[in-house]
Design a protein around this motif. Structure first.
Motif, PDB file in Angstrom:
ATOM      1  N   LEU A 119       1.696  15.600  10.602  1.00 63.67           N
ATOM      2  CA  LEU A 119       1.538  14.889   9.333  1.00 63.67           C
ATOM      3  C   LEU A 119       0.071  14.659   9.022  1.00 63.67           C
ATOM      4  CD1 LEU A 119       4.287  12.206   9.773  1.00 63.67           C
ATOM      5  CD2 LEU A 119       4.096  13.670   7.778  1.00 63.67           C
ATOM      6  N   PHE A 134      -2.017  11.196  12.623  1.00 64.07           N
ATOM      7  CA  PHE A 134      -0.875  11.550  13.449  1.00 64.07           C
ATOM      8  C   PHE A 134      -1.209  12.632  14.459  1.00 64.07           C
ATOM      9  CE2 PHE A 134       2.907   9.397  11.869  1.00 64.07           C
ATOM     10  CZ  PHE A 134       2.418   8.826  10.704  1.00 64.07           C
ATOM     11  N   ARG A 178      -5.526   0.501  16.639  1.00 60.35           N
ATOM     12  CA  ARG A 178      -4.081   0.426  16.412  1.00 60.35           C
ATOM     13  C   ARG A 178      -3.427   1.745  16.799  1.00 60.35           C
ATOM     14  NH1 ARG A 178      -1.574  -3.219  11.811  1.00 60.35           N
ATOM     15  NH2 ARG A 178      -2.689  -5.140  12.259  1.00 60.35           N
ATOM     16  N   TYR A 200       0.871  -1.162   0.000  1.00 57.40           N
ATOM     17  CA  TYR A 200       0.000   0.000   0.000  1.00 57.40           C
ATOM     18  C   TYR A 200       0.917   1.222   0.000  1.00 57.40           C
ATOM     19  CZ  TYR A 200      -3.358  -3.440   1.803  1.00 57.40           C
ATOM     20  OH  TYR A 200      -4.147  -4.549   1.988  1.00 57.40           O
ATOM     21  N   TYR A 225       4.320  -0.723  17.295  1.00 61.93           N
ATOM     22  CA  TYR A 225       2.881  -0.512  17.189  1.00 61.93           C
ATOM     23  C   TYR A 225       2.121  -1.502  18.056  1.00 61.93           C
ATOM     24  CZ  TYR A 225       1.316  -4.348  14.084  1.00 61.93           C
ATOM     25  OH  TYR A 225       0.963  -5.546  13.557  1.00 61.93           O
ATOM     26  N   PHE A 274       3.627  -5.815  10.502  1.00 59.75           N
ATOM     27  CA  PHE A 274       3.207  -4.647   9.756  1.00 59.75           C
ATOM     28  C   PHE A 274       3.959  -3.429  10.243  1.00 59.75           C
ATOM     29  CE2 PHE A 274       0.879  -1.182   8.214  1.00 59.75           C
ATOM     30  CZ  PHE A 274       0.612  -0.347   9.284  1.00 59.75           C
ATOM     31  N   PHE A 283       9.743   4.187  12.039  1.00 57.31           N
ATOM     32  CA  PHE A 283       8.860   3.323  12.828  1.00 57.31           C
ATOM     33  C   PHE A 283       9.583   2.826  14.079  1.00 57.31           C
ATOM     34  CE2 PHE A 283       5.631   0.209  13.627  1.00 57.31           C
ATOM     35  CZ  PHE A 283       6.307  -0.921  14.071  1.00 57.31           C
ATOM     36  N   TYR A 314       1.987  11.674   2.488  1.00 57.99           N
ATOM     37  CA  TYR A 314       1.610  12.517   3.616  1.00 57.99           C
ATOM     38  C   TYR A 314       2.199  13.904   3.392  1.00 57.99           C
ATOM     39  CZ  TYR A 314      -0.009   8.583   6.478  1.00 57.99           C
ATOM     40  OH  TYR A 314      -0.691   7.506   6.973  1.00 57.99           O
ATOM     41  N   GLY A 318      -3.905  -4.496   8.855  1.00 57.38           N
ATOM     42  CA  GLY A 318      -3.343  -5.142   7.693  1.00 57.38           C
ATOM     43  C   GLY A 318      -2.571  -4.241   6.768  1.00 57.38           C
ATOM     44  N   GLY A 319      -2.292  -3.032   7.204  1.00 60.98           N
ATOM     45  CA  GLY A 319      -1.472  -2.159   6.372  1.00 60.98           C
ATOM     46  C   GLY A 319      -2.253  -1.187   5.534  1.00 60.98           C
ATOM     47  N   ARG A 320      -3.546  -1.404   5.358  1.00 60.55           N
ATOM     48  CA  ARG A 320      -4.310  -0.514   4.502  1.00 60.55           C
ATOM     49  C   ARG A 320      -4.925   0.643   5.257  1.00 60.55           C
ATOM     50  NH1 ARG A 320      -7.836  -3.244   1.237  1.00 60.55           N
ATOM     51  NH2 ARG A 320      -9.207  -1.443   1.043  1.00 60.55           N
ATOM     52  N   ASP A 321      -4.791   0.599   6.566  1.00 62.01           N
ATOM     53  CA  ASP A 321      -5.477   1.619   7.361  1.00 62.01           C
ATOM     54  C   ASP A 321      -4.803   2.981   7.246  1.00 62.01           C
ATOM     55  OD1 ASP A 321      -4.130   0.494  10.573  1.00 62.01           O
ATOM     56  OD2 ASP A 321      -3.332   0.353   8.539  1.00 62.01           O
ATOM     57  N   THR A 322      -5.617   4.003   7.353  1.00 60.45           N
ATOM     58  CA  THR A 322      -5.115   5.366   7.354  1.00 60.45           C
ATOM     59  C   THR A 322      -4.663   5.716   8.754  1.00 60.45           C
ATOM     60  OG1 THR A 322      -6.565   6.042   5.559  1.00 60.45           O
ATOM     61  CG2 THR A 322      -5.707   7.784   6.996  1.00 60.45           C
ATOM     62  N   GLN A 323      -3.429   6.149   8.884  1.00 59.93           N
ATOM     63  CA  GLN A 323      -2.904   6.547  10.176  1.00 59.93           C
ATOM     64  C   GLN A 323      -3.103   8.050  10.373  1.00 59.93           C
ATOM     65  OE1 GLN A 323       1.049   4.998  11.077  1.00 59.93           O
ATOM     66  NE2 GLN A 323       0.718   3.330   9.627  1.00 59.93           N
ATOM     67  N   SER A 345       3.551   0.566   3.069  1.00 67.04           N
ATOM     68  CA  SER A 345       3.342  -0.494   4.039  1.00 67.04           C
ATOM     69  C   SER A 345       2.935  -1.738   3.273  1.00 67.04           C
ATOM     70  CB  SER A 345       2.273  -0.119   5.068  1.00 67.04           C
ATOM     71  OG  SER A 345       1.012  -0.013   4.463  1.00 67.04           O
ATOM     72  N   ASP A 346       3.275  -2.883   3.846  1.00 65.27           N
ATOM     73  CA  ASP A 346       2.976  -4.110   3.117  1.00 65.27           C
ATOM     74  C   ASP A 346       1.851  -4.869   3.786  1.00 65.27           C
ATOM     75  OD1 ASP A 346       5.907  -5.505   4.555  1.00 65.27           O
ATOM     76  OD2 ASP A 346       3.864  -6.074   5.072  1.00 65.27           O
ATOM     77  N   LEU A 352      -4.417   1.728  -2.428  1.00 65.77           N
ATOM     78  CA  LEU A 352      -4.594   0.431  -1.777  1.00 65.77           C
ATOM     79  C   LEU A 352      -4.779  -0.667  -2.813  1.00 65.77           C
ATOM     80  CD1 LEU A 352      -7.013   1.502   1.112  1.00 65.77           C
ATOM     81  CD2 LEU A 352      -4.518   1.403   1.125  1.00 65.77           C
ATOM     82  N   TYR A 372       0.603   3.630  16.948  1.00 62.58           N
ATOM     83  CA  TYR A 372       1.972   3.529  16.449  1.00 62.58           C
ATOM     84  C   TYR A 372       2.827   4.628  17.075  1.00 62.58           C
ATOM     85  CZ  TYR A 372      -1.044   1.692  12.727  1.00 62.58           C
ATOM     86  OH  TYR A 372      -2.018   1.042  12.032  1.00 62.58           O
TER      87      TYR A 372
END
Lengths: 115, 115
Positions: free
Chosen positions: A44, B106, B31, A32, B48, A101, B45, A36, B99-104, A94-95, A51, B33
């Motif tokens: 950020l 900040f 989640r 993915y 998390y 993850f 990173f 930012y 799973g990596g697809r989520d929007t973080q 991110s994978d 995706l 991080y």
């Protein structure tokens, strides 16, 4: 291992000119991809993300990025920039492979829009 | 404000002292991080959590660093015996999916200066 390379640390451009911020990534699994933005003295913010599906993704403020799997790139473009676009832009990957993850960020590109 | 909050915003400490930072994520996000960002670099990173479980830690997170999320809500990051090299912006982010697809999303970060 994943990595992200932003090829330009600084990009100066005149207002209303087009701009491209380059991003290349490496990963052994499907990814993915994110851009930012960090405005001066702010946190950020997510600008856009890929995706799945259409390889061209757009943001609400006129930016777009295209996922190119063969070239492992996710370059960010805007046809006409504004002074208010001055900020630092971070490409991230991110994978969704097995074993954990995390999101890896590039070093950033500082976009400076001049009047 | 329902975004991610971090406290304190700034921390100045002397080398050898312990410091603790707090992150309050967006309330329904499972989640959380932690990242570290130094001048001219993208966020790196650190670790998390999914709910209260710490699922991954970076090799950057030495034995002097510990993070907790005891009830799956707020999190703390503690640095023991601080060193000048620990000076950085410490960022917290939270997300809802996985799973990596989520929007973080900040937080504004905690800037640590070790004298």
């Amino acid at each position: 291992a994943q990595s992200v390379t932003q090829l330009d640390s600084q990009v100066p451009v005149f207002e209303e000119a087009p701009v491209e911020l380059r991003c290349n990534y490496s990963s052994s699994v499907s990814v993915y991809l994110f851009w930012y933005v960090q405005y001066p003295n702010q946190g950020l913010q997510l600008l856009l993300k890929y995706l799945s599906g259409s390889t061209l993704v757009e943001s609400i403020n006129g930016f777009e990025a295209e996922f190119n799997k063969s070239q492992t790139s996710f370059h960010l473009r805007k046809p006409s920039v504004h002074i208010s676009d001055t900020a630092e832009y971070f490409c991230a990957v991110s994978d969704h492979g097995a074993g954990g993850f995390k999101t890896i960020f590039g070093a950033g590109t500082r976009l400076f829009v001049k009047a | 404000d329902t975004g991610v909050s971090q406290n304190p915003r700034h921390k100045i400490t002397k080398r050898g002292q312990n410091v603790t930072f707090r992150c309050d994520p967006i309330s329904e996000h499972n989640r959380l991080y932690w990242y570290r960002q130094t001048l001219g670099q993208g966020p790196e990173f650190l670790t998390y959590f999914q709910n209260e479980a710490q699922l991954e830690k970076s090799r950057l997170l030495s034995d002097r660093f510990s993070a907790e999320r005891p009830k799956g809500s707020f999190s703390t990051l503690e640095i023991q015996r601080t060193e000048q090299g620990d000076s950085a912006m410490y960022l917290c982010a939270s997300s809802l999916e996985g799973g990596g697809r989520d929007t973080q999303y900040f937080g504004p970060g905690t800037r640590l200066t070790v004298l």
